[in-house]
Write an enzyme that holds these catalytic residues in place. Structure first.
Site, mmCIF file in Angstrom:
data_model
loop_
_atom_site.group_PDB
_atom_site.id
_atom_site.type_symbol
_atom_site.label_atom_id
_atom_site.label_comp_id
_atom_site.label_asym_id
_atom_site.label_seq_id
_atom_site.Cartn_x
_atom_site.Cartn_y
_atom_site.Cartn_z
ATOM 1 N N SER A 33 7.601 -7.227 -3.660
ATOM 2 C CA SER A 33 7.909 -8.168 -4.341
ATOM 3 C C SER A 33 9.744 -8.167 -4.605
ATOM 4 O O SER A 33 10.342 -9.121 -5.251
ATOM 5 C CB SER A 33 7.347 -8.033 -6.416
ATOM 6 O OG SER A 33 7.143 -6.067 -6.375
ATOM 7 N N CYS A 120 -8.041 -9.003 -10.917
ATOM 8 C CA CYS A 120 -6.593 -8.523 -11.296
ATOM 9 C C CYS A 120 -5.982 -9.968 -10.895
ATOM 10 O O CYS A 120 -5.146 -10.340 -12.245
ATOM 11 C CB CYS A 120 -6.164 -7.097 -10.964
ATOM 12 S SG CYS A 120 -3.979 -6.845 -11.592
ATOM 13 N N GLY A 144 5.393 -11.396 -4.113
ATOM 14 C CA GLY A 144 5.156 -10.692 -2.958
ATOM 15 C C GLY A 144 3.882 -10.656 -1.765
ATOM 16 O O GLY A 144 4.097 -9.843 -1.498
ATOM 17 N N CYS A 217 -4.963 0.669 -7.741
ATOM 18 C CA CYS A 217 -3.761 1.393 -9.057
ATOM 19 C C CYS A 217 -4.611 2.532 -10.149
ATOM 20 O O CYS A 217 -4.303 3.265 -10.239
ATOM 21 C CB CYS A 217 -2.933 0.586 -9.661
ATOM 22 S SG CYS A 217 -4.495 -0.470 -11.343
#
Length: 381
Positions: A33, A120, A144, A217
């Site tokens: 990104s 997400c 990205g 994450c």
């Protein structure tokens, strides 16, 4: 009097000069990104970087291999400073917990194999963040992700990335036509990740050599069970390991420690043939094991379908497609038989092992890179 000619399309497919085109770039703090933001800034676009703070484990600043926490927010902000565009951090912790983490825990406890990265993208990045981009009067939002957006006869289409090793189409199948009209994916055409890193070096970005994120994450070191135990105390209660006829073969240390297709770590040695986890029954606190052939599935029920074909899903009694039932597997020939606009039965022409509720089933046009959407696998055979 000369006719006014329409303005030529810029590199993002918008009929404005780059300087008059505002682009919100979703910045995770990683190299992908960051390169998108730097590339568009260099091309002269009005870039606004936005980073979502999704969670904070306290040790987030020191944690490696994840995204959207302390260290990554710092990295994203630094790239914005280096390239000279504004950057904002939005606190989405509560949204992320409600839309992604809670469902992940409940789904895992129900014996499913959830894919929270898809939720997400669907519920946070491409819904809430996209609305924020519109509030900022952006003409489009860029990410990205390694996937391609191409214009077809009926409008924008979703296509696999050029580099099959980086392709993220499995995780983006739920992108709707309306979202696709607004989104841009500037890296999808690159031949390799090495090209992305070369661009990062060219722009002098401090994240050029930053490692890729590996884990989910909010699941450090891939230890799902420890996260579930914290979120849902009592989830690791022990129970029985049984065969397909209900015979007790041993004890397990909690259903959450097992996944469909697992062979190792069952603690029931001394058998002539290896056994695999074929089903998880959280209500009975049972792990059901069986021979390898019991893992094979031909008929896959799918719901919550997001269909990206030109004609409606129900326009035909069946569609010949290729499907992926796991992100790491190549697409395989299949037939979709629609039940409604959002539900279908998928027949795998070659049965696959380890198909589990909670995973995505993603549809591809045969002999093409086009993504036709997908849905969620919702029960066993």
């Amino acid at each position: 009097m000369p006719l006014d000619r329409p303005a030529p399309l810029n590199s993002l497919g918008i009929a404005k000069p780059p300087a008059e085109t505002r682009v919100v770039v979703a910045m995770s703090g990683g190299v992908d990104s960051s390169v998108v933001a730097a590339m568009l800034a260099e091309e002269g676009y009005d870039v606004v970087g936005v980073t979502l703070q999704l969670y904070d484990h306290g040790a987030a600043l020191a944690k490696k291999g994840a995204c959207c926490a302390g260290r990554d927010i710092h990295d994203a902000r630094r790239v914005a400073e280096e390239m000279g565009f504004p950057h904002y951090v939005l606190d989405y912790e509560n949204t992320f917990r409600e839309a992604v983490i809670d469902e992940f825990a409940d789904s895992y406890l129900a014996g499913a194999t959830p894919v929270p990265c898809i939720r997400c993208n669907e519920r946070v990045k491409f819904r809430d963040l996209l609305e924020t981009a519109k509030d900022l009067e952006a003409d489009c939002m860029a990410t990205g992700h390694y996937i391609q957006r191409k214009m077809g006869e009926a409008g924008p289409e979703l296509h696999c990335a050029t580099d099959p090793n980086r392709d993220q189409s499995y995780f983006l199948f739920s992108t709707t036509p309306e979202q696709l009209a607004y989104l841009r994916f500037p890296l999808g055409h690159l031949a390799s990740k090495a090209e992305t890193r070369a661009l990062a070096a060219k722009y002098g970005l401090s994240v050029a050599d930053k490692p890729d994120s590996q884990d989910i994450c909010f699941v450090p070191d891939g230890n799902y069970a420890s996260v579930i135990e914290k979120l849902r105390p009592g989830a690791a209660d022990p129970g029985e390991i049984v065969d397909m006829d209900g015979n007790v073969l041993g004890e397990h240390r909690g259903v959450i420690h097992y996944t469909i297709g697992q062979r190792r770590g069952l603690g029931i040695g001394g058998l002539a043939d290896p056994l695999y986890v074929v089903k998880l029954d959280p209500e009975a606190r049972q792990v059901v094991v069986g021979p390898k052939e019991a893992l094979t599935t031909r008929i896959v029920p799918v719901r919550e379908i997001n269909w990206l074909g030109d004609a409606p899903l129900t326009a035909r009694p069946e569609w010949e497609v290729a499907v992926k039932v796991r992100s790491t597997r190549p697409p395989r020939p299949a037939v979709i038989r629609p039940i409604s606009e959002t539900e279908a039965e998928v027949e795998l022409l070659t049965p696959e092992e380890g198909v589990s509720p909670g995973q995505a089933c993603v549809f591809y046009a045969p002999d093409s890179t086009r993504v036709l959407g997908g849905g969620w696998i919702w029960r066993g055979k």
